[in-house]
Design a protein around this motif. Structure first.
Motif, PDB file in Angstrom:
ATOM      1  N   VAL A 285       0.985  -1.225   0.101  1.00 21.99           N
ATOM      2  CA  VAL A 285       0.141   0.085   0.082  1.00 21.99           C
ATOM      3  C   VAL A 285       0.622   1.310   0.196  1.00 21.99           C
ATOM      4  O   VAL A 285       1.406   1.253   0.755  1.00 21.99           O
ATOM      5  CB  VAL A 285      -0.867  -0.005   1.276  1.00 21.99           C
ATOM      6  CG1 VAL A 285      -1.932   1.071   1.201  1.00 21.99           C
ATOM      7  CG2 VAL A 285      -1.752  -1.709   1.263  1.00 21.99           C
ATOM      8  N   PRO A 286       0.675   2.195  -0.989  1.00 22.20           N
ATOM      9  CA  PRO A 286       1.809   2.879  -1.172  1.00 22.20           C
ATOM     10  C   PRO A 286       1.027   4.015   0.293  1.00 22.20           C
ATOM     11  O   PRO A 286      -0.064   4.616   0.463  1.00 22.20           O
ATOM     12  CB  PRO A 286       1.091   3.783  -2.002  1.00 22.20           C
ATOM     13  CG  PRO A 286      -0.259   3.098  -2.981  1.00 22.20           C
ATOM     14  CD  PRO A 286      -0.495   1.931  -2.055  1.00 22.20           C
ATOM     15  N   VAL A 287       2.831   4.597   0.562  1.00 23.49           N
ATOM     16  CA  VAL A 287       2.427   6.194   2.184  1.00 23.49           C
ATOM     17  C   VAL A 287       2.082   7.224   0.687  1.00 23.49           C
ATOM     18  O   VAL A 287       3.231   7.567   0.518  1.00 23.49           O
ATOM     19  CB  VAL A 287       3.075   5.563   3.197  1.00 23.49           C
ATOM     20  CG1 VAL A 287       3.265   6.565   4.205  1.00 23.49           C
ATOM     21  CG2 VAL A 287       2.761   4.546   3.334  1.00 23.49           C
ATOM     22  N   PRO A 288       1.540   8.631   1.429  1.00 22.93           N
ATOM     23  CA  PRO A 288       1.095   9.206   0.693  1.00 22.93           C
ATOM     24  C   PRO A 288       2.355  10.069   1.237  1.00 22.93           C
ATOM     25  O   PRO A 288       1.583  11.204   2.314  1.00 22.93           O
ATOM     26  CB  PRO A 288       0.216  10.379   0.902  1.00 22.93           C
ATOM     27  CG  PRO A 288      -0.831   9.622   1.840  1.00 22.93           C
ATOM     28  CD  PRO A 288       0.080   8.066   1.965  1.00 22.93           C
ATOM     29  N   ASP A 289       3.446   9.681   1.486  1.00 21.09           N
ATOM     30  CA  ASP A 289       4.585  10.851   2.565  1.00 21.09           C
ATOM     31  C   ASP A 289       6.155  10.181   1.664  1.00 21.09           C
ATOM     32  O   ASP A 289       6.113   8.854   1.594  1.00 21.09           O
ATOM     33  CB  ASP A 289       4.122  10.589   4.499  1.00 21.09           C
ATOM     34  CG  ASP A 289       5.488  10.945   5.085  1.00 21.09           C
ATOM     35  OD1 ASP A 289       6.415  11.811   4.210  1.00 21.09           O
ATOM     36  OD2 ASP A 289       5.678  11.431   5.970  1.00 21.09           O
ATOM     37  N   PRO A 290       6.380  10.765   1.115  1.00 23.06           N
ATOM     38  CA  PRO A 290       7.920  10.489   0.227  1.00 23.06           C
ATOM     39  C   PRO A 290       8.871  10.054   1.741  1.00 23.06           C
ATOM     40  O   PRO A 290      10.103   8.791   0.929  1.00 23.06           O
ATOM     41  CB  PRO A 290       8.722  12.016  -0.715  1.00 23.06           C
ATOM     42  CG  PRO A 290       7.341  13.087   0.387  1.00 23.06           C
ATOM     43  CD  PRO A 290       6.031  12.431   1.438  1.00 23.06           C
ATOM     44  N   LYS A 291       9.046  10.647   2.457  1.00 26.43           N
ATOM     45  CA  LYS A 291       9.916  10.057   3.390  1.00 26.43           C
ATOM     46  C   LYS A 291       9.807   8.667   3.826  1.00 26.43           C
ATOM     47  O   LYS A 291      10.574   7.906   3.921  1.00 26.43           O
ATOM     48  CB  LYS A 291      10.169  10.908   4.533  1.00 26.43           C
ATOM     49  CG  LYS A 291      10.572  12.554   4.500  1.00 26.43           C
ATOM     50  CD  LYS A 291      11.203  13.290   5.864  1.00 26.43           C
ATOM     51  CE  LYS A 291      11.264  15.066   5.094  1.00 26.43           C
ATOM     52  NZ  LYS A 291       9.686  15.188   4.109  1.00 26.43           N
ATOM     53  N   VAL A 292       8.474   8.121   4.163  1.00 29.53           N
ATOM     54  CA  VAL A 292       7.923   7.199   4.407  1.00 29.53           C
ATOM     55  C   VAL A 292       8.378   6.325   3.519  1.00 29.53           C
ATOM     56  O   VAL A 292       8.907   5.273   3.557  1.00 29.53           O
ATOM     57  CB  VAL A 292       6.845   6.921   5.234  1.00 29.53           C
ATOM     58  CG1 VAL A 292       6.279   6.113   5.962  1.00 29.53           C
ATOM     59  CG2 VAL A 292       6.636   8.170   6.835  1.00 29.53           C
ATOM     60  N   ALA A 293       7.876   6.756   2.006  1.00 31.47           N
ATOM     61  CA  ALA A 293       7.856   5.788   1.471  1.00 31.47           C
ATOM     62  C   ALA A 293       9.034   5.426   0.308  1.00 31.47           C
ATOM     63  O   ALA A 293       9.551   4.145   0.437  1.00 31.47           O
ATOM     64  CB  ALA A 293       7.345   6.681  -0.337  1.00 31.47           C
ATOM     65  N   ARG A 294      10.438   5.945   1.024  1.00 27.06           N
ATOM     66  CA  ARG A 294      11.403   5.931   0.198  1.00 27.06           C
ATOM     67  C   ARG A 294      12.185   5.246   1.537  1.00 27.06           C
ATOM     68  O   ARG A 294      12.976   3.968   0.959  1.00 27.06           O
ATOM     69  CB  ARG A 294      12.155   7.548   0.854  1.00 27.06           C
ATOM     70  CG  ARG A 294      11.801   7.615  -0.615  1.00 27.06           C
ATOM     71  CD  ARG A 294      13.669   9.182  -0.818  1.00 27.06           C
ATOM     72  NE  ARG A 294      12.913  10.396  -0.943  1.00 27.06           N
ATOM     73  CZ  ARG A 294      12.770  11.409  -0.522  1.00 27.06           C
ATOM     74  NH1 ARG A 294      12.668  11.566   0.937  1.00 27.06           N
ATOM     75  NH2 ARG A 294      11.785  12.584  -1.173  1.00 27.06           N
TER      76      ARG A 294
ATOM     77  N   GLY B 241      -0.597   8.894  -2.936  1.00 25.93           N
ATOM     78  CA  GLY B 241       0.182   7.540  -2.047  1.00 25.93           C
ATOM     79  C   GLY B 241       1.528   7.052  -3.342  1.00 25.93           C
ATOM     80  O   GLY B 241       2.977   6.978  -2.914  1.00 25.93           O
ATOM     81  N   ALA B 244       4.588   9.436  -4.261  1.00 24.87           N
ATOM     82  CA  ALA B 244       5.405  10.268  -3.055  1.00 24.87           C
ATOM     83  C   ALA B 244       6.462   8.967  -3.403  1.00 24.87           C
ATOM     84  O   ALA B 244       7.134   9.260  -3.159  1.00 24.87           O
ATOM     85  CB  ALA B 244       4.682  10.121  -2.054  1.00 24.87           C
TER      86      ALA B 244
END
Ligand SMILES: Nc1ncnc2c1ncn2[C@@H]1O[C@H](COP(=O)(O)OP(=O)(O)O)[C@@H](O)[C@H]1O
Ligand SMILES: Nc1ncnc2c1ncn2[C@@H]1O[C@H](COP(=O)(O)OP(=O)(O)O)[C@@H](O)[C@H]1O
Ligand SMILES: [Mg+2]
Ligand SMILES: [Mg+2]
Lengths: 355, 369
Positions: A285-294, B241, B244
């Motif tokens: 599931v994608p997370v809408p937060d680039p820092k977490v996503a990385r 999502g 990001a």
């Protein structure tokens, strides 16, 4: 119209009619016991014969408490919609049973069947794909009132339709409009108003927001929450958006190829997923937060979901499972409660299964 | 490093890794003041209204926005892929490698589409020919564009299918598109796109119809291929999502206009357009406990049949002032990497605070829609 005025008005009119529910209040509102739905595959043009079965739902068990929201997730084709329809009795079950408010759905006939039809409703992804485009909103929302003889007088029925429209946030002045004159979000509100018309206590919401834009999804989700609070509704919320499921549900069941592989309180499930399938699903599931996503670690599952016609032997997930052992291909995992309220079907979850 | 086995036959080998080697002087595609309309019986649909942006070599940008906001039309129109009529490019330029795509003859444009710019769509079924085997479809374009022999083309096609993770690629060459699952079809599409080693890949909601598990596979595949081949990527989506995890720069569209453009970190940490703020506040998080009701945005996106006089978001916005209704705000630079089209939030004393100040009152039952 003021919020609390509407609430007042509708609470009276729409309160669940406990006098007709033979439940004692301690029982869960919905009980699903070993429910199965197999679709026959028929071949041959002149002489039709059954060559096999799609085992769409293959033995599922759960309960839903009054006022609770149970989420049901899993990849498309895993049997969520079929489960929803079968447990409501809209499809005849191949095996197993459902009890809703004390009624045995599969055995109900006559008045009992009508009572179930009234009290348990379904909300669809696009309610209008199954409705007559030439009907006005008045006719669409009013139909259950007519069919169930809840309000026989036409003028009174129109008044009730207006109340229902107000309840779901639609301007009652639009009562004579046709489906195509509404936006997607408004159409879903009409679908919800129609589902509420027969004063149900239990709603199966099958992907109710999947066809909607993000800004509209939140409107519909908040509406469903408000209605639940105001009317004491119980929901089975089917969705593939796992973030939204975490938001709106109390407990979540994860389906894979016709069975439930894990079920727990939502935070327990999302924070401590035990089944390797749940873990993979959540990690995707994608997370809408680039820092977490990385930094998120994805568990990538190989291949596609196998066919439900011949599901894999043993554990159905073993063909794609990153931690599968030889015995997983031969032994069906037991459905066990590993911590209170946390159920899982996997040999490799502690305490491990050794054949 | 660019993959040597996939180097473009007509190109000199590229030197050095291209990854993130963006150089403003190497602008690959430069769109200026693009205006696209559809002249329909109901009236003029103002689909794309004066948008300008560029993409550099090897860069990954995302275009986000709700359905009907002009994402697809803005890309299709520069590739000559909208029907004319009813479509009409009413203004602007789209400079790609020194040439304006909007004035290019169709034969040249076809070359650009076949070789330099590739597109993957949401529904791969519509872009794959259902009556031809995968082998026919893949080898044909290789033969046509690269003068390969049958054997060379077949070998390359198998290699590409393996590269995108099609199991048993050699055998599956003789299958038809419908014999593949949705996720596998998208892979085939991607393999076909890579056959030409384009310098720009445009992916228009390629994962929207797919499960999250398959979406994750496709996103990963495309990023890996992109890094390997050094191509630029425009990913069109409504899913913040995915954005990001993938994009370096994000363009937010609303009603056929760009309302905000920022590097990915600024967009999520420090959004300045009220629409961006509201979208972010409307999203639940899979990795967090629920803290609040969702903030919902009242109303719905505008009908593009009327060209709004002022800011298109004004009717749904909580910050609206008189000026918003009468005068369309331009994109105002906030930093070297962020531009926002808003009269209110770009002023010096405006401060964004996530959720608390996004101000989007949850809409309760009883508010009319
Ligand atoms: N009416 C039907 N006849 C035959 N097969 C069906 C029918 N409805 C669903 N199926 C099959 O049952 C399986 C489960 O489908 P469904 O319940 O729609 O899954 P989900 O809602 O999780 O996407 C799928 O393999 C689907 O093709
Ligand atoms: N062939 C067409 N005829 C008329 N209107 C069109 C056509 N194609 C697109 N549009 C309109 O252009 C607008 C932008 O569409 P599109 O770019 O497809 O939106 P998005 O990709 O953001 O969902 C929409 O209002 C759409 O209805
Ligand atoms: Mg379904
Ligand atoms: Mg589009």
């Amino acid at each position: 119209m003021k919020d609390d005025k509407i609430r007042d008005m509708n609470l009276k009119a729409l309160a669940p009619m406990s006098d007709i529910t033979p439940s004692n209040g301690h029982e869960p509102l919905v009980r699903v016991i070993d429910l199965k739905k197999h679709f026959p595959i028929r071949k041959g043009l002149i002489i039709r014969h059954t060559t096999g079965h799609v085992r769409a739902v293959d033995g599922i068990n759960f309960e839903i408490a009054r006022g609770e929201t149970l989420g049901m997730v899993g990849e498309s084709g895993c049997g969520k919609s079929t489960a929803g329809r079968t447990l409501l009795g809209l499809y005849p079950a191949t095996g197993g049973e459902t009890h809703i408010a004390g009624y045995h759905v599969q055995e109900a006939t006559g008045d009992e069947w009508m009572a179930i039809r009234r009290q348990a409703q379904m909300i669809f992804q696009d309610p209008f794909s199954s409705l007559n485009p030439r009907w006005t909103v008045n006719a669409i929302i009013g139909e259950p009132l007519r069919v169930h003889r809840i309000i026989e007088d036409e003028a009174a029925r129109t008044e009730r339709v207006k109340e229902l429209m107000a309840l779901v946030g639609l301007d009652p002045r639009f009562i004579n409009r046709f489906p195509h004159e509404f936006s997607g979000g408004q159409r879903q509100r009409v679908g919800i108003a129609r589902a509420l018309a027969s004063e149900p206590i239990f709603l199966v919401c099958d992907e109710p927001i999947s066809a909607l834009d993000v800004s509209i999804q939140a409107q519909v989700i908040n509406l469903l929450e408000d209605l639940q609070r105001q009317l004491g509704l119980t929901y089975l919320f089917i969705a593939h958006d796992l973030s939204m499921v975490r938001h709106i549900c109390d407990r979540v069941a994860v389906m894979y190829l016709g069975i439930i592989v894990e079920m727990a309180d939502k935070d327990d499930l999302y924070e401590k997923p035990q089944h390797p399938y749940t873990q993979a699903l959540l990690s995707a599931v994608p997370v809408p937060d680039p820092k977490v996503a990385r930094h998120r670690k994805r568990i990538v599952l190989e291949g596609d979901v196998p066919s439900p016609i011949n599901p894999p032997s043993g554990c159905r997930f073993h063909t794609r499972c990153p931690i599968a052992q030889p015995h997983c291909a031969t032994h069906v995992p037991e459905w066990r409660e590993i911590t209170p309220g946390h159920w899982v079907a996997c040999h490799e979850v502690e305490p491990k299964f050794r054949p | 490093m660019p993959d040597p086995t996939l180097a473009r036959p007509h190109d000199p080998p590229r030197d050095g890794p291209l990854r993130y080697a963006h150089d403003p002087s190497r602008l690959l595609l430069d769109i200026r003041n693009l205006e696209v309309r559809f002249n329909t019986p109901e009236g003029v649909v103002y689909a794309v209204n004066d948008i300008s942006y560029g993409i550099h070599e090897g860069e990954v940008i995302a275009i986000v926005g709700e359905s009907g906001c002009g994402k697809s039309v803005s890309m299709m129109s520069i590739l000559g892929l909208i029907p004319k009529p009813p479509g009409e490019i009413a203004g602007g330029t789209a400079t790609f490698m020194g040439r304006d795509l909007l004035t290019l003859p169709e034969s040249d444009l076809e070359q650009v589409r076949g070789i330099e710019i590739a597109m993957v769509f949401q529904d791969s079924m519509t872009s794959l020919n259902p009556v031809l085997t995968i082998s026919r479809q893949m080898t044909e374009s290789l033969r046509r564009h690269y003068n390969m022999t049958d054997e060379q083309a077949t070998a390359r096609a198998i290699e590409l299918l393996e590269l995108v993770g099609i199991p048993d690629a050699e055998r599956r060459m003789s299958d038809y598109p419908h014999q593949f699952s949705g996720g596998m079809r998208q892979r085939v599409m991607i393999a076909m796109m890579l056959a030409c080693n384009p310098s720009l890949l445009i992916a228009d909601e390629p994962t929207t119809a797919l499960d999250v598990t398959i979406q994750a596979q496709i996103v990963e595949l495309v990023s890996r291929m992109r890094e390997r081949l050094g191509m630029a990527l425009i990913w069109i989506t409504h899913d913040l999502g995915v954005v990001a995890g993938l994009a370096e720069r994000v363009i937010v569209m609303y009603a056929g206009m760009i309302v905000e453009e920022a590097d990915v970190d600024s967009l999520f940490d420090n959004p300045h357009h009220p629409y961006t703020m509201a979208l972010l506040a409307a999203l639940p998080r899979v990795d967090r406990r629920r803290d609040n009701r969702l903030n919902s945005i009242p109303g719905s996106p505008p009908n593009l049949l009327n060209k709004p006089r002022g800011c298109p978001f004004a009717p749904r916005c909580i910050y609206t002032i008189d000026r918003c209704r009468s005068e369309r705000p331009p994109l105002i630079p906030l930093s070297p990497t962020q531009r926002t089209a808003c009269w209110v939030t770009t002023s010096d004393d405006f401060k964004y605070e996530r959720r608390q100040d996004s101000g989007y009152e949850s809409q309760s039952a009883g508010t009319y829609e």
